[in-house]
Scaffold this motif. Structure first.
Motif, PDB file in Angstrom:
ATOM      1  N   GLY A  16       0.804  -1.217   0.000  1.00 55.13           N
ATOM      2  CA  GLY A  16       0.000   0.000   0.000  1.00 55.13           C
ATOM      3  C   GLY A  16       0.838   1.269   0.000  1.00 55.13           C
ATOM      4  N   SER A  17       0.139   2.410   0.100  1.00 56.57           N
ATOM      5  CA  SER A  17       0.792   3.716   0.020  1.00 56.57           C
ATOM      6  C   SER A  17       0.315   4.637   1.137  1.00 56.57           C
ATOM      7  CB  SER A  17       0.471   4.385  -1.330  1.00 56.57           C
ATOM      8  OG  SER A  17       0.954   3.624  -2.409  1.00 56.57           O
ATOM      9  N   LEU A  18       1.202   5.539   1.520  1.00 60.88           N
ATOM     10  CA  LEU A  18       0.881   6.623   2.437  1.00 60.88           C
ATOM     11  C   LEU A  18       1.641   7.853   1.991  1.00 60.88           C
ATOM     12  CD1 LEU A  18       1.119   5.120   6.065  1.00 60.88           C
ATOM     13  CD2 LEU A  18      -0.957   5.924   4.927  1.00 60.88           C
ATOM     14  N   ARG A  19       1.105   9.029   2.338  1.00 61.50           N
ATOM     15  CA  ARG A  19       1.852  10.264   2.109  1.00 61.50           C
ATOM     16  C   ARG A  19       1.952  11.041   3.413  1.00 61.50           C
ATOM     17  NH1 ARG A  19       1.224  15.562  -1.829  1.00 61.50           N
ATOM     18  NH2 ARG A  19      -0.425  16.177  -0.373  1.00 61.50           N
ATOM     19  N   ALA A  49      15.363  10.062   3.442  1.00 63.55           N
ATOM     20  CA  ALA A  49      15.518  10.873   2.231  1.00 63.55           C
ATOM     21  C   ALA A  49      15.683  12.323   2.639  1.00 63.55           C
ATOM     22  CB  ALA A  49      14.301  10.723   1.318  1.00 63.55           C
ATOM     23  N   ASP A  50      16.322  13.103   1.767  1.00 68.13           N
ATOM     24  CA  ASP A  50      16.346  14.540   1.996  1.00 68.13           C
ATOM     25  C   ASP A  50      16.278  15.288   0.673  1.00 68.13           C
ATOM     26  OD1 ASP A  50      19.878  14.592   2.922  1.00 68.13           O
ATOM     27  OD2 ASP A  50      18.981  14.874   0.947  1.00 68.13           O
ATOM     28  N   ILE A  51      15.980  16.586   0.790  1.00 69.43           N
ATOM     29  CA  ILE A  51      15.804  17.418  -0.407  1.00 69.43           C
ATOM     30  C   ILE A  51      16.289  18.823  -0.085  1.00 69.43           C
ATOM     31  CG2 ILE A  51      13.383  17.913   0.232  1.00 69.43           C
ATOM     32  CD1 ILE A  51      12.781  18.007  -2.815  1.00 69.43           C
ATOM     33  N   PHE A  67       9.892   5.376  -2.508  1.00 67.95           N
ATOM     34  CA  PHE A  67       9.550   6.619  -1.819  1.00 67.95           C
ATOM     35  C   PHE A  67       9.962   7.815  -2.674  1.00 67.95           C
ATOM     36  CE2 PHE A  67       9.819   5.013   2.882  1.00 67.95           C
ATOM     37  CZ  PHE A  67       8.971   3.954   2.557  1.00 67.95           C
ATOM     38  N   THR A  68       9.191   8.892  -2.551  1.00 64.97           N
ATOM     39  CA  THR A  68       9.517  10.139  -3.238  1.00 64.97           C
ATOM     40  C   THR A  68       9.382  11.295  -2.255  1.00 64.97           C
ATOM     41  OG1 THR A  68       8.675   9.278  -5.340  1.00 64.97           O
ATOM     42  CG2 THR A  68       8.960  11.662  -5.157  1.00 64.97           C
ATOM     43  N   GLN A  81       6.098  10.694  -0.142  1.00 64.61           N
ATOM     44  CA  GLN A  81       5.165   9.741  -0.742  1.00 64.61           C
ATOM     45  C   GLN A  81       5.789   8.354  -0.648  1.00 64.61           C
ATOM     46  OE1 GLN A  81       1.997  10.151  -2.138  1.00 64.61           O
ATOM     47  NE2 GLN A  81       2.000   7.917  -2.234  1.00 64.61           N
ATOM     48  N   MET A  82       5.083   7.441  -0.020  1.00 67.43           N
ATOM     49  CA  MET A  82       5.605   6.083   0.203  1.00 67.43           C
ATOM     50  C   MET A  82       4.707   5.092  -0.520  1.00 67.43           C
ATOM     51  SD  MET A  82       6.612   6.417   4.253  1.00 67.43           S
ATOM     52  CE  MET A  82       4.934   6.709   4.799  1.00 67.43           C
ATOM     53  N   ASN A  83       5.272   4.388  -1.487  1.00 63.45           N
ATOM     54  CA  ASN A  83       4.537   3.405  -2.279  1.00 63.45           C
ATOM     55  C   ASN A  83       5.130   2.018  -2.091  1.00 63.45           C
ATOM     56  OD1 ASN A  83       2.971   5.509  -3.389  1.00 63.45           O
ATOM     57  ND2 ASN A  83       4.410   5.785  -5.082  1.00 63.45           N
ATOM     58  N   ASN A  84       4.352   1.007  -2.452  1.00 67.68           N
ATOM     59  CA  ASN A  84       4.815  -0.380  -2.368  1.00 67.68           C
ATOM     60  C   ASN A  84       5.474  -0.655  -1.009  1.00 67.68           C
ATOM     61  OD1 ASN A  84       5.284  -2.994  -3.226  1.00 67.68           O
ATOM     62  ND2 ASN A  84       7.205  -2.478  -4.266  1.00 67.68           N
ATOM     63  N   MET A  85       4.766  -0.311   0.019  1.00 73.33           N
ATOM     64  CA  MET A  85       5.335  -0.368   1.359  1.00 73.33           C
ATOM     65  C   MET A  85       5.509  -1.789   1.857  1.00 73.33           C
ATOM     66  SD  MET A  85       3.608   2.960   3.133  1.00 73.33           S
ATOM     67  CE  MET A  85       4.773   2.925   4.487  1.00 73.33           C
ATOM     68  N   GLU A  86       6.503  -1.958   2.740  1.00 73.64           N
ATOM     69  CA  GLU A  86       6.875  -3.262   3.273  1.00 73.64           C
ATOM     70  C   GLU A  86       6.808  -3.221   4.805  1.00 73.64           C
ATOM     71  OE1 GLU A  86      10.865  -3.498   1.901  1.00 73.64           O
ATOM     72  OE2 GLU A  86      10.314  -3.678  -0.231  1.00 73.64           O
ATOM     73  N   PRO A  87       6.635  -4.371   5.432  1.00 70.28           N
ATOM     74  CA  PRO A  87       6.641  -4.389   6.909  1.00 70.28           C
ATOM     75  C   PRO A  87       7.897  -3.751   7.502  1.00 70.28           C
ATOM     76  CG  PRO A  87       5.794  -6.454   6.081  1.00 70.28           C
ATOM     77  CD  PRO A  87       6.263  -5.686   4.875  1.00 70.28           C
ATOM     78  N   ALA A  88       9.024  -3.845   6.803  1.00 66.82           N
ATOM     79  CA  ALA A  88      10.271  -3.249   7.298  1.00 66.82           C
ATOM     80  C   ALA A  88      10.217  -1.723   7.315  1.00 66.82           C
ATOM     81  CB  ALA A  88      11.450  -3.699   6.431  1.00 66.82           C
ATOM     82  N   ASP A  89       9.209  -1.132   6.687  1.00 64.63           N
ATOM     83  CA  ASP A  89       9.053   0.328   6.718  1.00 64.63           C
ATOM     84  C   ASP A  89       8.359   0.799   7.999  1.00 64.63           C
ATOM     85  OD1 ASP A  89       8.212   0.168   3.229  1.00 64.63           O
ATOM     86  OD2 ASP A  89      10.143   0.688   4.117  1.00 64.63           O
TER      87      ASP A  89
END
Length: 112
Positions: A16-19, A49-51, A67-68, A81-89
């Motif tokens: 799944g995804s979360l933002r 991540a950083d920007i 992630f973006t 933006q977090m996509n294709n999330m895994e339990p390790a996230d």
């Protein structure tokens, strides 16, 4: 005093995804690097991540391609933006602005 208010965490199923959002009360927002960190139970806090103010990005290997990170320098807000999330996230996610300002953290849980 700069304040960072995070939102968007929660429970999501694997794949799944979360933002996440991080709103800053900082007139110098556009000049500062914005970053997202996370801390899982029993582990050290790690950079996700950083920007830069100009939009240059960095990602940890574990989230590349999934992630973006982005920012809106008009709204003084950063996003993850977090996509294709895994339990390790699964972790508490924190935003950081510059070298010294941290958000309160938001829980992200990836579980079926």
């Amino acid at each position: 005093q700069v304040q960072l208010v995070e939102s968007g965490g929660g429970l999501v199923q694997p794949g799944g995804s979360l933002r996440l959002s991080c709103a800053a009360s900082d007139i110098n927002f556009s000049r500062r690097v914005m970053a997202w960190y996370r801390q899982a139970p029993g582990k050290q806090r790690e950079l996700v991540a950083d920007i830069t103010g100009g939009g240059r990005t960095f990602y940890a290997d574990s989230v590349k391609g999934r992630f973006t990170i982005s920012r809106d320098n008009i709204k003084n807000t950063g996003y993850l933006q977090m996509n294709n999330m895994e339990p390790a996230d699964t972790a508490v996610y924190y935003c950081k602005l510059g070298n010294e300002f941290w958000g309160q953290g938001t829980q992200v849980t990836v579980s079926s």
